[in-house]
Write an enzyme that holds these catalytic residues in place. Structure first.
Site, PDB file in Angstrom:
ATOM      1  N   ASP A 170       0.842  -1.184   0.000  1.00  0.00           N
ATOM      2  CA  ASP A 170       0.000   0.000   0.000  1.00  0.00           C
ATOM      3  C   ASP A 170       0.886   1.247   0.000  1.00  0.00           C
ATOM      4  OD1 ASP A 170      -2.339   1.460   0.044  1.00  0.00           O
ATOM      5  OD2 ASP A 170      -3.141   0.504   1.843  1.00  0.00           O
ATOM      6  N   ASP A 209     -10.393   2.758  -3.215  1.00  0.00           N
ATOM      7  CA  ASP A 209     -10.803   2.854  -1.812  1.00  0.00           C
ATOM      8  C   ASP A 209     -12.199   3.469  -1.685  1.00  0.00           C
ATOM      9  OD1 ASP A 209      -8.665   1.639  -0.671  1.00  0.00           O
ATOM     10  OD2 ASP A 209      -7.706   3.448   0.076  1.00  0.00           O
TER      11      ASP A 209
END
Length: 691
Positions: free
Chosen positions: A446, A516
Site C-alpha cells: 500500500d 478505496d
C-alpha cells in the site's frame, strides 16, 4: 529537354526538402492502411542520421539540433521471451561524453513496441543541464482526413467516477494535456494509458510507464496528423560524473479496424501475453480471496483486533462451510502497536512498526500461513513500507533514511527514502526475510501518502526531479528483487486503491483493490469501476461485503475479495456458496475480449441500465452482465453484441431462470433485448455457438 531536366531537378529538390524537414524537425511516422511491421518501424524510428522519437534539452539546446551528429549505433539483442525482439540504440555526444541509450522491445504479433531511455554521464565532471526530456516526441500522419478521437479514462479519485471512460474529439489546432496529481501515476483525472483513433479505421494505443508524475500532451496538427509528447512532469537537473538515470517507458501498439474496441481488445491481449507477471510460464493466478472478519470487533480497525487463534478458527470455518478462497488475505493491523486503540492507535498511525505484534501473534504469522497451506490456500499480507509515522521503529532506528518536510506539523508522515541505495538494499532484505520467516505467499504493498511534496522538499539544488527518479527506479528494483527471490510470489499493487497503475507496475503487479471507494452499500460504483477499467486492463479486482446477486455481480472481475462476516447469522451460507460457484464459472471470460453495451456517457447515474459483454473467441462463447439501476424506469433495453459470427446459431441461457433459447448470430448482433421486471436487479446470460 532543358525544361524536363529543370522539372526533374525541382521535383528532386522538393523531395529532398520534405525529407530534410521531416528528419531535422519533429519525428514523423507515415501511417498506411497496411498493418505495421514492428521491426521495420524500429529500424526506421531509430535509424542513423534521423531524429529519434524522443527529445531533450541539453545545455540549453534541443536535441533535435544536434543528435543526428552524435555517434550512433543500433544493435539487435538476444532475447529469451517468445514473440519478442530487442534492440539497443545508442547516441553518444563526442565532446562531453553524454550517452543516451534507448532499450527497445518489439512485439510483432501485437504490432507493439516499447522503449526506455537511459542517460549516462561518461565524464568525471558534472554534465551540462538536462531538462525537458520527452520520452516520446513524434507525429503520426494518417492516410485519411478527419478528426481524431482520444479515448482515455479517469484515474482514481476514490469515487464512483474512478476509471470512467471518456472520449474527446480533437479537431485541427486542438490539444489535450493529461497528468496525474500528488506524485502517484493514476491518481486524479487520468489513467496513463489511452487510445488515439484516426479517421482511417486505425489508431495507436499509448502506454506510459512511470509510477510518479508524468504528463502527456496530444495535439491535432491537421486532419491527418496527430502529435504525441510525454515524459516526467518535472525534471531540470545535471548528472554527476559517471552517473546514470532512466526516464519513463513508452509503449505504442498500432491497430487496424472499423471498431475502436478492436484496438482495446488487442491491447488487453497484449497485456495478458507480455505485460503480466508469469509463474512457471503462466499468468500469475490473481485470486479469489477473503479476509478474517473485517473490522471485527468494534472499535478495532481493519484487522487490528485479530489474533492467531481467531484467524485460524476463521479459516477452518471457511473450510467447514465449503466456501474456501484461493488466498487468505491479512490486511492492515497485524503490526506492533496497531491494537492499542485505547491510546488512539490504529493501523494507520503505526506504520513504521514493521514487526509482528507478539501479544496477538506470539509465534509470528507463520502458524496462520501454515494453516492456510494445510487447507489448500495461499496467504497474503499487507505492508506499507514507504510511509513512516514519527516515533515508530523505523523512524527512530533509521532517521537517516527518512524524508521530512520540516515546516509541517509533528504528526505529519515521514517518507522512507527508497531512492537511497543503502535504504533500498536494506528494505529488500528486511521485507524479503519477513516474507520468508512468516510463510507469506503473496505480498500486498500500500502507499497512502502524496510523495511529490517530499521529493520537492528534499531536492539538491540544481537537480530537480532526481529524488523522484531515484525513488521510482528503486521501487522497481525492490519489486524485481522480491519476484526473483520468490518465484511463486505475486504482488498486489495498492496506493490508496488503484492510484499507481501504469505500464511499469502492470507487469510486476495487479491492483486487487482498485479503489478505496468505501461505499459498500452502493454497488453501482463498483459496476462503474469494472466497466471503465476493463477498456484498458484485464487484471484488476475489488471487494464485496454482500451476497445478493446484484451487489456481488457489481464487484466481479478477474479478481475478487469477499469480506463476508461469516459469524453474522444474517448471512446465508447457501448464498455464499452460490455466489462463489457463479464467480468460478464466469471468471475465465474476463480474460478474453470485452465490449461495453451501454455507451460511455455518465455511467454513475442511478436511472440507467449498465451492461457489458465478455466474448471468448477461443470457444465462440460469452457472457452478458447487465444491471437495471434503482431509479431506472425502463424494463427493457436493446443491445448489439460484438464478436458474434452472424452465420452461426447460438444457445442463449438466462442463468437466473435457467432458461435457454436458440438464436442466430445475426439476431444477437443486430438487436438483442435485455429485460428485467424490477429496478435494482441484474442479468447474467451465457451464450455459446452450436452446430
Amino acid at each position: 529537354m532543358i525544361k524536363n531536366i529543370c522539372s526533374k531537378a525541382i521535383i528532386t529538390f522538393l523531395i529532398f526538402i520534405c525529407a530534410t524537414m521531416s528528419s531535422r524537425g519533429q519525428t514523423v511516422t507515415k501511417m498506411t492502411k497496411t498493418p505495421v511491421n514492428v521491426e521495420n518501424q524500429i529500424s526506421t524510428l531509430f535509424a542513423k542520421g534521423k531524429t529519434p522519437p524522443f527529445s531533450f534539452v541539453y545545455g540549453g539546446v534541443s536535441s533535435k539540433e544536434f543528435i543526428r551528429k552524435w555517434k550512433h549505433t543500433i544493435e539487435k539483442q538476444k532475447v529469451e521471451e517468445s514473440g519478442v525482439v530487442r534492440y539497443l540504440a545508442t547516441y553518444t555526444e563526442p565532446r562531453t561524453g553524454l550517452k543516451v541509450e534507448c532499450e527497445i522491445k518489439g512485439y510483432p504479433d501485437f504490432k507493439a513496441l516499447e522503449w526506455t531511455i537511459h542517460f549516462t554521464n561518461m565524464a568525471t565532471a558534472n554534465s551540462k543541464n538536462l531538462k525537458q526530456v520527452k520520452a516520446i516526441d513524434m507525429d503520426m500522419d494518417y492516410p485519411v482526413e478527419g478528426n481524431f478521437n482520444l479515448h482515455y479514462a479517469d484515474g482514481n479519485h476514490i469515487s464512483k467516477y474512478d476509471f470512467h471512460p471518456r472520449t474527446l474529439t480533437l479537431k485541427p489546432g486542438e490539444s489535450k494535456l493529461m497528468e496525474p496529481i500528488n506524485g502517484r501515476s493514476s491518481e486524479g483525472d487520468y489513467l496513463p494509458i489511452f487510445n488515439i483513433e484516426s479517421a482511417s479505421s486505425q489508431g495507436v494505443f499509448v502506454g506510459i510507464g512511470w509510477s510518479g508524475s508524468w504528463y502527456a500532451y496530444i495535439s491535432c496538427k491537421n486532419q491527418k496528423r496527430i502529435s504525441i509528447e510525454s515524459g516526467m512532469k518535472t525534471m531540470d537537473l545535471y548528472l554527476y560524473g559517471k552517473e546514470s538515470i532512466r526516464t519513463p517507458s513508452i509503449t505504442l501498439m498500432y491497430w487496424n479496424g472499423d471498431d475502436r474496441m478492436e484496438g482495446h481488445n488487442q491491447f488487453r491481449r497484449f497485456v495478458l501475453n507480455h505485460k503480466t507477471h508469469k509463474i512457471n510460464g503462466k499468468n500469475a493466478p490473481y485470486p479469489l480471496a477473503t479476509g478474517f472478519n473485517y473490522k471485527d470487533p468494534a472499535p478495532y480497525t481493519e484487522y487490528s483486533g485479530l489474533t492467531e487463534e481467531y484467524a485460524i478458527a476463521m479459516m477452518k470455518r471457511y473450510k467447514q462451510f465449503n466456501i474456501m478462497p484461493e488466498v487468505f488475505w491479512l490486511d492492515a493491523g497485524w503490526n506492533t502497536g496497531a491494537a492499542d486503540w485505547e491510546k488512539g492507535k490504529s493501523w494507520a498511525n503505526t506504520v513504521g512498526n514493521w514487526t509482528v505484534d507478539t501479544t496477538r501473534f506470539p509465534r509470528g504469522l507463520k502458524p496462520i500461513s501454515e494453516e492456510a497451506h494445510k487447507l489448500g490456500a495461499k496467504f497474503m499480507v499487507w505492508f506499507e513500507p514507504e510511509r513512516v509515522i514519527r516515533g515508530t521503529q523505523w523512524a527512530v532506528e533509521h532517521p537517516e533514511w527518512m524524508l521530512d518536510i520540516p515546516e509541517h506539523n509533528d504528526d505529519t508522515y515521514l517518507m522512507f527514502d527508497l531512492g537511497n541505495t543503502d535504504a533500498c538494499d536494506w528494505l529488500c532484505k528486511y521485507i524479503g526475510d519477513m516474507i520468508e520467516e512468516n510463510g507469506v505467499d503473496h505480498y500486498r504493498q500500500d502507499f497512502n501518502m502524496h510523495p511529490d511534496i517530499y521529493w520537492a522538499a528534499n531536492e539538491e539544488e540544481g537537480r530537480v526531479g532526481m529524488k523522484e527518479i531515484r525513488h521510482i527506479e528503486n521501487l522497481y528494483k525492490f519489486w524485481d528483487y522480491l519476484l526473483k527471490r520468490f518465484p511463486n510470489l505475486f504482488i498486489d499493487n495498492c496506493a490508496s486503491g488503484g492510484k499507481r497503475i501504469d505500464m511499469e507496475t502492470i507487469p510486476r503487479s495487479a491492483p486487487l483493490w482498485r479503489s478505496d471507494y468505501y461505499h459498500y452499500d452502493d454497488p453501482d460504483g463498483y459496476q462503474c469501476h469494472t466497466y471503465g477499467l476493463n477498456f484498458f486492463l484485464p487484471l484488476h479486482g475489488t471487494g464485496i461485503l454482500q451476497t445478493d446477486p446484484y451487489a456481488f455481480r457489481s464487484s466481479m472481475s478477474t479478481c475478487l475479495t469477499c469480506n463476508w462476516k461469516i459469524t453474522d447469522k444474517s448471512f446465508s451460507i447457501y448464498e455464499m456458496q452460490a455466489r462463489l460457484n457463479e464467480f468460478q464459472d464466469i471468471r475465465p471470460y474476463y480474460y478474453e475480449d470485452y465490449y461495453p453495451l451501454t455507451g460511455i456517457d455518465d455511467t454513475t447515474l442511478d436511472n440507467i441500465w449498465l451492461a457489458y459483454q465478455l466474448n471468448r473467441p477461443s470457444d465462440n462463447s460469452g457472457v452478458i452482465i447487465a444491471f437495471r439501476r434503482k431509479a431506472c424506469e425502463k424494463n427493457t433495453i436493446e443491445v448489439k453484441l460484438s464478436g458474434i459470427k452472424p452465420e452461426r446459431k447460438y444457445k442463449v441461457t438466462d442463468l437466473d431462470k435457467n432458461e435457454s433459447v436458440i438464436m442466430s448470430g445475426r439476431e444477437l448482433a443486430d438487436r438483442f433485448v435485455l429485460a428485467l421486471d424490477k429496478p435494482n436487479q441484474s442479468l447474467l446470460i451465457k451464450y455459446k455457438a452450436v452446430e
